[in-house]
Enzyme design. Structure first.
Site, PDB file in Angstrom:
ATOM      1  NE  ARG A  30       4.209  -8.480  11.768  1.00 54.86           N
ATOM      2  CZ  ARG A  30       3.584  -7.304  11.802  1.00 54.86           C
ATOM      3  NH1 ARG A  30       2.276  -7.260  11.962  1.00 54.86           N
ATOM      4  NH2 ARG A  30       4.251  -6.182  11.672  1.00 54.86           N
ATOM      5  CE  LYS A  77       2.411   0.852   5.420  1.00 52.61           C
ATOM      6  NZ  LYS A  77       1.915   0.630   4.053  1.00 52.61           N
ATOM      7  CD  GLU A  83      -2.632   1.264   2.588  1.00 53.21           C
ATOM      8  OE1 GLU A  83      -3.464   2.175   2.727  1.00 53.21           O
ATOM      9  OE2 GLU A  83      -2.391   0.410   3.473  1.00 53.21           O
TER      10      GLU A  83
END
Length: 716
Positions: free
Chosen positions: A434, A444, A213
């Protein structure tokens, strides 16, 4: 016969106590037979996270340190004390010394310190299991061990040393355990991760995708996803990789972030075969949403956000769930136009109200946002949610295998539902863990908050886990790729230590980093060198003693040199020392300040050259700089600490509660003349100080700035 199995990757505070008691049994009872095995795992049983298990004969099984120790006590009564009740009490308190945060372990340490007043042992007048259990827990806990070593808790410090020094077998046992654990870790590490994850239908071709993104800069977690998709597409299966920008939220996205992501991928050696944008498919996604509404598989909802959250959590239906298709289409059109009425509504997939998997409880798939999009402008006033558009675009673009982090696992059924409902081609999902690091935000949202509030310099701050941040700190791309690919596509969730990350980097920079010299300006000592030539001169020396291909540097010599105050403080009268890159010298005179406020600072030295001396025979090998015959270059050396004070960041932790108030440390120094030629981004070693990256090259009137590069070595 007893067997003690230990998880070597576990917190050693939970394993060393049982290890010591087992070794004590063998010390105390010549007939004791206990086999000790180390397993390269974090836990021996995933269900209860057991790190230690004791097997007695073929039947009795004891899990956890406390129970394993209890089992050993029963098997070997010779270890039992007359004060058995008190010993068991302390055995029960052993776990209080397990936590790895100082706040949690400080209280138990203070209680122990008070208890040990006028005592040599925790219980009675001889070594007992109580001493070994608590001593082992402290020794295995880096935080508790460091606190004890500092000596602030005098009684604990005294007791800890006494137990260690009067029982030599303890140190041997701990060293042996560490050595065996390290051998297993090194063997496993050298093998690297396994990439045999049984992807299906690979014989028909493999197409992967990386869908960032464009609302921030790539961080190390994104790097893992990008590199794994690149590896499976290009190296393992010779297929295709797509980089698709998930640009569906104009409130957060910028072209700046998009361009930075492209640059960072290229820096990591990732070159997608195709670059696309979810915004390229806005029309198709709109049509698919219309189709779902007409099928009765989606509906419009204007329920207030908190109420909707409550309903979904408790399995309650929205009042709008049974609205007619025409009503839903009308609201969807209002959303498309971005009207005052339209912005109140969203579209939800009609999957389930009370599915045990909450991700399946009628998720939102479209929301209204009148802000202009950085690619499509004002054409659209509503945008699809990631969980709606991702499976659809994956299918449309020919993606065969969607590799994504394990945090999406609950949403995998939702992904499959979208494809099945719309009768689209299926895509195989593989989720991997992750990459989490201690003392690090990878959210983020939280990183953006730090940038927006000016808590850091920007997205390329060297304390940030962004690709640009760690590169600015001094990480090489080759080391970054190696480290991440060694983690592999495993589903095991771990919190990695940055020391492992930087240790990988050291392997790459040490052989090629030119060696230079810098002397701290604070109380630097001027030394007169007898026997040196009267006129200053320079000699050509290798920039790297083991890599002559790096060329040579100028080393100036004269009868006046600068030496660090910290080195001068250690000199003894008439001691022979080695001046690196010159030769040996005797310390003939040491002058001190008479000012008591400076704590006996060395103000001057007189040295006598002894160039025929053997440098192997000297204890002190120091760096120095000639004050004559060269221009000394002013430099600023910058080191950093973690931004975060907590090892493990919980989901609900607030930023302000975890931030380290002081993370930047600057010192002024003088460097050799060759440093003037260094350019930004070059990596060097200041001998005896460490590795540094040039953040700002030297300009006359402006000192060069060097960022310290961690080496993976733990700070003592």
């Amino acid at each position: 016969m007893a067997t003690l199995n230990i998880a070597s990757k576990a917190n050693q505070a939970t394993t060393i106590p049982a290890l010591l008691v087992a070794e004590y049994a063998k010390e105390s009872d010549p007939n004791a037979s206990i086999s000790i095995n180390f397993e390269e795992v974090e836990a021996l049983k995933s269900g209860d996270r057991t790190t230690v298990e004791l097997i007695l004969g073929s039947r009795a099984l004891h899990h956890g340190s406390e129970h394993a120790i209890g089992g050993i006590l029963k098997a070997y009564p010779i270890l039992q004390s007359k004060q058995e009740k008190q010993v068991k009490e302390w055995l029960g308190r052993m776990s209080a010394f397990f936590p790895t945060e100082f706040k949690s372990v400080e209280g138990p340490l203070l209680e122990l310190d008070a208890h040990l007043t006028l005592r040599s042992y925790i219980v009675g007048y001889a070594l007992t299991i109580a001493d070994l259990s608590v001593w082992g827990a402290i020794r295995g806990n880096k935080v508790a061990y460091a606190a004890v070593k500092k000596g602030a808790m005098l009684n604990v410090n005294r007791w800890f040393k006494f137990v260690d020094e009067t029982n030599q077998w303890i140190a041997t046992a701990v060293q042996s355990a560490n050595a065996q654990a390290q051998v297993k870790k090194a063997t496993k590490s050298s093998e690297g991760a396994s990439y045999d994850i049984a992807l299906r239908n690979t014989e028909k071709g493999v197409v992967t995708r990386f869908p960032p993104e464009p609302s921030g800069y790539l961080h190390i977690g994104h790097a893992k996803a990008a590199l794994l998709n690149d590896y499976f597409a290009h190296e393992k299966y010779k297929g295709t990789m797509i980089c698709r920008f998930d640009d569906t939220n104009p409130s957060k996205e910028k072209e700046e972030f998009q361009d930075a992501i492209v640059e960072d991928l290229a820096l990591m050696g990732i070159r997608p075969d195709k670059t696309s944008y979810t915004s390229d498919y806005f029309e198709e996604l709109y049509q698919y949403c219309l189709k779902m509404i007409k099928m009765g598989k989606a509906y419009a909802d204007d329920t207030e956000q908190e109420t909707m959250k409550h309903q979904r959590w408790n399995g309650l239906p929205s009042e709008r769930r049974e609205a007619s298709v025409d009503e839903n289409l009308a609201h969807f059109e209002e959303m498309k136009q971005g009207t005052e009425e339209g912005v109140r509504w969203c579209i939800r997939a009609k999957i389930s109200v009370d599915n045990p998997n909450k991700a399946m409880r009628d998720p939102v798939i479209y929301r209204c946002n009148p802000l202009p999009h950085h690619r499509t402008g004002n054409k659209w006033k509503m945008y699809p949610i990631y969980d709606f558009c991702c499976p659809i675009v994956d299918s449309l673009e020919g993606v065969t295998h969607a590799l994504r982090t394990i945090e999406y696992r609950d949403r995998n059924p939702q992904y499959d539902w979208m494809l099945e409902t719309l009768d689209l081609r299926k895509v195989q999902i593989w989720d991997f863990a992750r990459m989490n690091f201690i003392r690090t935000f990878l959210s983020k949202r939280k990183l953006t908050k730090l940038v927006d509030e000016g808590r850091v310099w920007g997205w390329d701050d060297p304390r940030f886990p962004t690709i640009r941040g760690i590169r600015r700190r001094g990480m090489t791309i080759d080391a970054l790729r190696e480290f991440i690919l060694k983690q592999g596509p495993s589903r095991n969730i771990v919190n990695l230590d940055w020391t492992l990350f930087w240790a990988t980097n050291k392997k790459y920079i040490d052989p090629v980093a030119p060696r230079h010299t810098a002397i701290s300006k604070e109380h630097a000592v001027t030394a007169t060198v007898k026997g040196a030539r009267l006129a200053p001169y320079t000699e050509d020396k290798p920039k790297h003693g083991k890599n002559l291909d790096l060329g040579t540097k100028k080393v100036a010599c004269s009868d006046e040199i600068l030496i660090e105050q910290s080195d001068a403080q250690t000199f003894q009268q008439d001691e022979e020392i080695t001046l690196m890159n010159w030769g040996n010298a005797y310390v003939r005179k040491i002058s001190h300040s008479l000012n008591p406020l400076t704590h006996s600072t060395v103000t001057a030295l007189e040295l006598e050259l002894h160039l025929q001396g053997d440098f192997k025979a000297t204890k002190q090998k120091i760096t120095w700089l000639s004050s004559k015959g060269q221009e000394l270059i002013p430099v600023e050396l910058v080191d950093f600490d973690y931004l975060i004070t907590k090892d493990i960041i919980e989901k609900d932790d607030e930023i302000d509660e975890c931030l380290n108030p002081h993370t930047e440390f600057r010192s002024e120094a003088l460097a050799d003349c060759n440093v003037a030629d260094l350019k930004a981004d070059e990596i060097i070693q200041f001998e005896r100080k460490g590795y540094f990256r040039v953040d700002r090259a030297f300009k006359h009137g402006q000192p060069a700035v060097f960022f310290s590069i961690p080496t993976g070595r733990a700070v003592k």
